[in-house]
Design an enzyme around this catalytic site. Structure first.
Site, PDB file in Angstrom:
ATOM      1  N   PRO A   2       0.836  -1.216   0.000  1.00 44.70           N
ATOM      2  CA  PRO A   2       0.000   0.000   0.000  1.00 44.70           C
ATOM      3  C   PRO A   2       0.871   1.266   0.000  1.00 44.70           C
ATOM      4  O   PRO A   2       1.778   1.403   0.808  1.00 44.70           O
ATOM      5  CB  PRO A   2      -0.787  -0.113   1.308  1.00 44.70           C
ATOM      6  CG  PRO A   2      -0.707  -1.551   1.697  1.00 44.70           C
ATOM      7  CD  PRO A   2       0.610  -2.046   1.168  1.00 44.70           C
ATOM      8  N   GLU A   3       0.591   2.148  -0.943  1.00 45.79           N
ATOM      9  CA  GLU A   3       1.307   3.420  -1.038  1.00 45.79           C
ATOM     10  C   GLU A   3       0.404   4.539  -0.513  1.00 45.79           C
ATOM     11  O   GLU A   3      -0.742   4.288  -0.134  1.00 45.79           O
ATOM     12  CB  GLU A   3       1.685   3.684  -2.503  1.00 45.79           C
ATOM     13  CG  GLU A   3       2.601   2.637  -3.108  1.00 45.79           C
ATOM     14  CD  GLU A   3       4.048   2.795  -2.649  1.00 45.79           C
ATOM     15  OE1 GLU A   3       4.344   3.746  -1.893  1.00 45.79           O
ATOM     16  OE2 GLU A   3       4.881   1.969  -3.061  1.00 45.79           O
TER      17      GLU A   3
END
Ligand SMILES: [Zn+2]
Length: 276
Positions: A2-3
Site C-alpha cells: 500500500p502506497e
C-alpha cells in the site's frame, strides 16, 4: 504494498465510521506486528471518542482524547469495515478489531509488517514521534513546490528517482508513482537530483501532485465496495504511462519503454521523452 494513495483512500473510507464516534471494544488477537501491539490497547482506547482521523505519509493518525493511535499497513495490511452485527468470524490474518460506534474495523495483515502503536499526549506532540519527525512534506501541502524541490536537491548527487523514493523531501512518491511522475515531467530517472533546474523542478512538483491526485481519485472510485487495500499494486497498473510497460510503445512517442534497476527497484522510462 500500500502506497500513499491507498492509505488516503483507506482514510477516506474509514473517516465517516470513526470521526466523533466512541471506541466500544478492542480485540487484539495477534500482537506480533512489525512492533508489538501494546497489550494495554483495549484499556487505553475503550470508552474514548475518536476526534479525527488524519494521515501523515503512509501513517494513519487516530486522534483520541488521551493520545494518538498510529497505524501503518506495512507490506500487506488493510482495514476492513463491517456493520458490527454482520462481521464474519475473524480469519487467521485478522489481527485486531476495533468496535467503533456501530462499525467493526478489522486490521488484516498476512505478512505482519504493519504497525499499531499508541502515543499518549503526555509523551509530547505526535508529529515529533520518531516514525514521523523526519518525513518530508505532504505532496498536497502548499509548501511542496518548485522552490522547495530545487533547494532541497542542491546537495544531492543521487539520481532523482532515488531521491524521490527516499521520502525526506516529499512523502508518498513510491516506486510506481516515481516512474510515472518522472515520465510526465520528461526527466530521465538517472538524472542526478542536483542538476535539475528550476523549470524542471516546477514540472516535477506538478507531475507528482497530479499523479498522486489521480491515483487517489481512481482508488476513491472503488470506495463503494471498500473491503481491501491488501496486496494492491497501486491504482495505475491498468493505465500507467510507463510502469510495468517494458518493451511496449510509449503512449506519447511510440518508442519502446525501457526498464532499469535502481537501488534494487525497477524503474520504467521512455528514452526519448525523458532526458538527462
Ligand atoms: Zn516517449
Amino acid at each position: 504494498m500500500p502506497e500513499l494513495p491507498e492509505v488516503e483512500v483507506t482514510r477516506r473510507a474509514l473517516e465517516p465510521h470513526v470521526e466523533g464516534r466512541q471506541v466500544v471494544a478492542v480485540q487484539v488477537r495477534e500482537q506480533r506486528l512489525r512492533w508489538p501491539v501494546p497489550a494495554a490497547l483495549p484499556a487505553l482506547l475503550t470508552g474514548q471518542r475518536i476526534a479525527r482521523l488524519d494521515r501523515r505519509g503512509k501513517y494513519l493518525l487516530w486522534h483520541l482524547a488521551g493520545g494518538t493511535l498510529i497505524s501503518h499497513l506495512g507490506m500487506s495490511g488493510a482495514w476492513r469495515v463491517y456493520a458490527r452485527e454482520r462481521a464474519p468470524p475473524p480469519g487467521r490474518h485478522d489481527h485486531v478489531d476495533l468496535v467503533v460506534g456501530d462499525a467493526l474495523l478489522r486490521l488484516t495483515d498476512p505478512r505482519r509488517f504493519g504497525a499499531l502503536l499508541w502515543h499518549p499526549h503526555v509523551a509530547g506532540d505526535v508529529a515529533q514521534h520518531p516514525l514521523l519527525a523526519h518525513l518530508g512534506v505532504e505532496p498536497f501541502d502548499p509548501r511542496f513546490d518548485a522552490a522547495l524541490l530545487h533547494s532541497a536537491t542542491r546537495g544531492r548527487t543521487a539520481p532523482i528517482k532515488q531521491v524521490l523514493l527516499a521520502g525526506d523531501i516529499v512523502v508518498g512518491v513510491g516506486n510506481i508513482y516515481a516512474s510515472e511522475s518522472l515520465f510526465r515531467a520528461g526527466i530521465h530517472p538517472t538524472q542526478p537530483a542536483r542538476r535539475l533546474g528550476p523549470a524542471r523542478c516546477e514540472r516535477l512538483a506538478a507531475a507528482v501532485r497530479a499523479v498522486l491526485d489521480e491515483a487517489i481519485r481512481v482508488g476513491g472510485s472503488t470506495l463503494r465496495d471498500f473491503t481491501s487495500g491488501a496486496g494492491a499494486e497501486g491504482y495505475f497498473t491498468a493505465d500507467a504511462g510507463v510502469y510495468d510497460r517494458a518493451g511496449l510503445p510509449c503512449r506519447v512517442c511510440g518508442t519502446p519503454i525501457r526498464r532499469l534497476v535502481q537501488g534494487q527497484r525497477a524503474t520504467y522510462y521512455c528514452p526519448r521523452c525523458q532526458r538527462r
